[in-house]
Scaffold this active site. Sequence first.
Site, PDB file in Angstrom:
ATOM      1  CG  ASP A   1       6.204   5.392   4.111  1.00  9.25           C
ATOM      2  OD1 ASP A   1       5.834   6.950   3.910  1.00  9.25           O
ATOM      3  OD2 ASP A   1       5.392   4.971   4.819  1.00  9.25           O
TER       4      ASP A   1
ATOM      5  CG  ASP B   1       3.890   5.615  10.158  1.00  8.24           C
ATOM      6  OD1 ASP B   1       3.313   6.751  10.401  1.00  8.24           O
ATOM      7  OD2 ASP B   1       4.339   4.953   9.170  1.00  8.24           O
TER       8      ASP B   1
END
Length: 139
Positions: free
Chosen positions: A116, A87
């Site tokens: 996550d 990310d």
Amino acid sequence: MTEELVKQDSITTVREFFAALEVNASGEALDLLHPDIVWKNTSLPDVRGIRRVGGMLRGLSRGWIGFAVDMHHIAADGDIVLTDRTDYLRVGPVRVGFWVAGTFELRDGRIILWHDHFSWGNFLRGTVVGLWRAARTRG
């Protein structure tokens, strides 16, 4: 629907979710979330409900904040999708890249759990690299 179609639909939903986040289309991303969504991040408080998660995602749509993702691996077992990705969070000129492993659970074709897992050490390293690159390009 066959098990293979359910897996493919689940993967497609998660891919579309990230694609919408990358182009600041928080409304499209929210359409893929179940009203009872729970967003969990390593060692951070859970964010529950479409209103609260939506508020966080709409925050990514500001001009000085951005989000991108490199999806390395994605796999599904029915309505469970696992991701291995990098990310990227951008704040102004600083772009922070960090590794994330995600677990998504879908209900009725929409994401009800987004969990996550990441390393704070890896996030800190990405922050230092992002700051260094931003400083280097300014000079």
